[in-house]
Design a protein around this motif. Structure first.
Motif, PDB file in Angstrom:
ATOM      1  N   LEU A  42       0.806  -1.221   0.000  1.00 39.71           N
ATOM      2  CA  LEU A  42       0.000   0.000   0.000  1.00 39.71           C
ATOM      3  C   LEU A  42       0.844   1.278   0.000  1.00 39.71           C
ATOM      4  O   LEU A  42       0.384   2.344   0.394  1.00 39.71           O
ATOM      5  N   ARG A  45      -1.686   2.930  -3.642  1.00 41.93           N
ATOM      6  CA  ARG A  45      -2.952   2.277  -3.285  1.00 41.93           C
ATOM      7  C   ARG A  45      -4.119   3.075  -3.863  1.00 41.93           C
ATOM      8  O   ARG A  45      -3.934   4.170  -4.381  1.00 41.93           O
ATOM      9  N   GLY A  46      -5.332   2.513  -3.688  1.00 40.81           N
ATOM     10  CA  GLY A  46      -6.518   3.138  -4.282  1.00 40.81           C
ATOM     11  C   GLY A  46      -6.716   2.513  -5.656  1.00 40.81           C
ATOM     12  O   GLY A  46      -5.756   2.435  -6.448  1.00 40.81           O
ATOM     13  N   ALA A  47      -7.949   2.087  -5.945  1.00 45.99           N
ATOM     14  CA  ALA A  47      -8.180   1.250  -7.119  1.00 45.99           C
ATOM     15  C   ALA A  47      -7.644   1.827  -8.442  1.00 45.99           C
ATOM     16  O   ALA A  47      -6.877   1.150  -9.141  1.00 45.99           O
ATOM     17  N   PRO A  48      -7.988   3.071  -8.814  1.00 44.06           N
ATOM     18  CA  PRO A  48      -7.471   3.555 -10.110  1.00 44.06           C
ATOM     19  C   PRO A  48      -5.942   3.683 -10.124  1.00 44.06           C
ATOM     20  O   PRO A  48      -5.293   3.412 -11.141  1.00 44.06           O
ATOM     21  N   ARG A  87      -2.571  -7.754  -5.553  1.00 45.34           N
ATOM     22  CA  ARG A  87      -3.738  -7.471  -4.698  1.00 45.34           C
ATOM     23  C   ARG A  87      -4.986  -7.997  -5.406  1.00 45.34           C
ATOM     24  O   ARG A  87      -5.164  -7.747  -6.601  1.00 45.34           O
ATOM     25  N   CYS A 165     -12.210   6.132   3.692  1.00 42.59           N
ATOM     26  CA  CYS A 165     -10.945   5.800   3.043  1.00 42.59           C
ATOM     27  C   CYS A 165     -10.435   7.027   2.264  1.00 42.59           C
ATOM     28  O   CYS A 165     -10.785   8.163   2.580  1.00 42.59           O
ATOM     29  N   THR A 167     -10.074   8.578  -1.623  1.00 48.55           N
ATOM     30  CA  THR A 167     -10.464   8.446  -3.025  1.00 48.55           C
ATOM     31  C   THR A 167     -10.019   9.681  -3.802  1.00 48.55           C
ATOM     32  O   THR A 167     -10.614  10.028  -4.816  1.00 48.55           O
ATOM     33  N   CYS A 172      -6.227   8.130  -7.164  1.00 49.37           N
ATOM     34  CA  CYS A 172      -6.809   8.104  -8.514  1.00 49.37           C
ATOM     35  C   CYS A 172      -5.999   8.821  -9.574  1.00 49.37           C
ATOM     36  O   CYS A 172      -6.374   8.798 -10.734  1.00 49.37           O
ATOM     37  N   THR A 177     -12.217  10.345  -7.230  1.00 52.67           N
ATOM     38  CA  THR A 177     -13.565   9.890  -7.601  1.00 52.67           C
ATOM     39  C   THR A 177     -14.573  10.480  -6.609  1.00 52.67           C
ATOM     40  O   THR A 177     -15.116  11.559  -6.856  1.00 52.67           O
ATOM     41  N   GLN A 204      -6.434   5.446   6.037  1.00 54.55           N
ATOM     42  CA  GLN A 204      -6.381   6.242   4.804  1.00 54.55           C
ATOM     43  C   GLN A 204      -7.251   7.494   4.904  1.00 54.55           C
ATOM     44  O   GLN A 204      -6.952   8.513   4.273  1.00 54.55           O
ATOM     45  N   ALA A 244     -14.964   2.799  -4.844  1.00 54.87           N
ATOM     46  CA  ALA A 244     -15.156   1.349  -4.837  1.00 54.87           C
ATOM     47  C   ALA A 244     -13.920   0.693  -5.438  1.00 54.87           C
ATOM     48  O   ALA A 244     -13.163   1.329  -6.179  1.00 54.87           O
ATOM     49  N   ASP A 245     -13.739  -0.551  -5.076  1.00 53.80           N
ATOM     50  CA  ASP A 245     -12.645  -1.357  -5.639  1.00 53.80           C
ATOM     51  C   ASP A 245     -13.141  -2.341  -6.686  1.00 53.80           C
ATOM     52  O   ASP A 245     -12.383  -2.760  -7.560  1.00 53.80           O
ATOM     53  N   ASN A 255     -15.626  -2.017  -1.176  1.00 52.39           N
ATOM     54  CA  ASN A 255     -14.794  -0.847  -0.863  1.00 52.39           C
ATOM     55  C   ASN A 255     -14.157  -1.093   0.506  1.00 52.39           C
ATOM     56  O   ASN A 255     -14.429  -2.103   1.172  1.00 52.39           O
ATOM     57  N   LYS A 256     -13.332  -0.158   0.921  1.00 51.74           N
ATOM     58  CA  LYS A 256     -12.581  -0.281   2.174  1.00 51.74           C
ATOM     59  C   LYS A 256     -13.470  -0.735   3.331  1.00 51.74           C
ATOM     60  O   LYS A 256     -14.589  -0.256   3.480  1.00 51.74           O
ATOM     61  N   PHE A 322     -11.587  -5.231   2.854  1.00 48.86           N
ATOM     62  CA  PHE A 322     -12.739  -4.648   2.145  1.00 48.86           C
ATOM     63  C   PHE A 322     -14.032  -5.306   2.620  1.00 48.86           C
ATOM     64  O   PHE A 322     -13.993  -6.429   3.147  1.00 48.86           O
TER      65      PHE A 322
HETATM   66  O1  MRU Z   1      -6.549  -0.630   0.560  1.00 46.95           O
HETATM   67  P1  MRU Z   1      -6.670   0.618  -0.262  1.00 46.95           P
HETATM   68  O2  MRU Z   1      -6.159   1.831   0.424  1.00 46.95           O
HETATM   69  O3  MRU Z   1      -6.092   0.445  -1.646  1.00 46.95           O
HETATM   70  O4  MRU Z   1      -8.237   0.809  -0.431  1.00 46.95           O
HETATM   71  C1  MRU Z   1      -8.699   1.894  -1.158  1.00 46.95           C
HETATM   72  C2  MRU Z   1     -10.170   2.013  -1.141  1.00 46.95           C
HETATM   73  O5  MRU Z   1     -10.883   1.207  -0.606  1.00 46.95           O
HETATM   74  C3  MRU Z   1     -10.741   3.130  -1.966  1.00 46.95           C
HETATM   75  O6  MRU Z   1     -11.930   3.597  -1.394  1.00 46.95           O
HETATM   76  C4  MRU Z   1     -11.038   2.598  -3.370  1.00 46.95           C
HETATM   77  O7  MRU Z   1      -9.911   1.994  -3.923  1.00 46.95           O
HETATM   78  C5  MRU Z   1     -11.530   3.641  -4.267  1.00 46.95           C
HETATM   79  S1  MRU Z   1     -10.233   4.759  -4.729  1.00 46.95           S
HETATM   80  C6  MRU Z   1     -10.962   5.841  -5.774  1.00 46.95           C
END
Ligand code: MRU
Length: 354
Positions: A42, A45-48, A87, A165, A167, A172, A177, A204, A244-245, A255-256, A322
């Motif tokens: 991490l 980190r963060g989905a995008p 991950r 969390c 975002t 991103c 987001t 986070q 969201a992931d 999501n987290k 999550f």
């Molecule tokens: O474990 P992380 O910090 O990667 O988790 C991140 C989240 O859960 C975010 O809310 C999610 O990735 C959306 S980021 C736009």
């Protein structure tokens, strides 16, 4: 704006988010195994951002290849498998590696290795740049939906929003987001104050979202994750928006950890709960949330707080990273194409395939 990640002259540079907000440490690497480790730990980190980092990690691996064209397919398949294993929950990672594989599939036969690598590099940059653009569009759609849902309330006062969390730019690339929606809504005079839930165990929300909001001068207060219900009960929150992931066909959204509890509280108090995420986070190959792989992380993330032991080393722990919020609790899923409300099976298929 902070560059959470960048890729230049074959070097991947990232801001190590584990040390924020106390230390801004940028790390550079040309080693794909180090980049995988950054995703796993991490540091990024963060989905995008995980998706964009995965594209660059594949490029680091490819740049390290020293064999001939005949040996490349096996090397590439192994490389992608290693990146995919970093991950499990954020589908953006697999979205990115699939994009890289598609360039490989379409060009490997005809191209020299050099030409192929150039096309794959372009794709890695495109994945990253697309996510930056997506954030602006998500923010616009989110603000339109808020103006519609809160038309009456906004005649007399501004809104208080809960988020969980991080975002934002750190997660991103662009303005974020859910945090992008909040940023634009604040600029347009819709927001009074942001409530950031701390997001135990890695904080986070408390460390990263608070840092971004403070930097922007947006009024906010941080709370422990378990405080959201009392704030809702006392009228201190009007709506919640998170990222969201992975969002599956029926709208169930991973999501987290802790997001689901906020959504249940929001439903109980009659408050809308929104998800803001790019189409790269939608996975309509899965019908419902129970199919989403949920990452379980090391027990020491709970037993220790930033290196300080707070429970015995033998304390048994369940550490899901999550949870899944059912689509039935979500008022709208805000994407760069449109804000989907109502029938998610129809609406999400439309934004993915349209
Ligand atoms: O474990 P992380 O910090 O990667 O988790 C991140 C989240 O859960 C975010 O809310 C999610 O990735 C959306 S980021 C736009």
């Amino acid at each position: 704006m902070i560059d959470a990640i960048s890729f230049k002259n074959g070097t991947f540079r990232y801001l190590d988010q584990r040390y924020l907000p106390l230390k801004e440490l940028y790390v550079e690497t040309q080693n794909y195994l180090e980049a995988i480790e950054a995703i796993k730990t991490l540091a990024v980190r963060g989905a995008p951002l995980i998706g964009a980092s995965a594209g660059y990690t594949v490029m680091l691996g490819i740049n390290a290849y020293q064999g001939d064209k005949a040996g490349f397919p096996a090397y590439f398949a192994n490389l992608v498998a290693e990146v995919n294993a970093s991950r499990p929950t954020a589908v953006n990672l697999f979205f990115a590696t699939k994009k890289m594989e598609a360039v490989y599939d379409a060009n490997f036969e005809a191209d020299s290795l050099e030409a192929l690598v150039a096309k794959m590099t372009d794709m890695a940059y495109k994945i990253h740049n697309d996510e930056i653009d997506n954030c602006d569009k998500i923010a616009r759609h989110g603000v339109e939906l808020l103006k519609q849902d809160f038309a009456d309330v906004l005649k007399s006062r501004k809104l208080n929003v809960l988020t969980h969390c991080n975002t934002g730019t750190l997660a991103c690339c662009g303005i974020g987001t859910a945090l992008g929606v909040i940023r634009l809504a604040y600029q347009e005079g819709l927001i009074e104050r942001v409530i950031t839930a701390e997001s135990r165990p890695l904080l986070q929300g408390l460390r990263l979202t608070a840092w971004e909001l403070e930097h922007d001068g947006i009024p906010f207060a941080s709370i422990s994750d378990s405080s959201s219900a009392i704030l809702m009960q006392r009228g201190m929150i009007d709506f919640a928006v998170t990222g969201a992931d992975r969002i599956v066909a029926n709208g169930d959204s991973a999501n987290k950890i802790g997001t689901y509890a906020h959504a249940i509280s929001a439903k109980y108090h009659g408050l809308p709960f929104y998800i803001a995420a790019p189409v790269s986070t939608i996975d309509i190959t899965m019908a419902e949330g129970s199919e989403i792989p949920i990452e379980e992380r090391d027990a020491d993330e709970l037993r220790k707080i930033f290196g300080t032991q707070v429970a015995t080393p033998t304390t048994p722990v369940v550490n899901y990273a999550f949870d899944v919020t059912p689509g039935t609790l979500i008022r709208g899923i805000i994407t760069e194409k449109e804000a989907v409300v109502g029938n998610y099976n129809e609406g999400l298929a439309r934004v993915v395939n349209g």
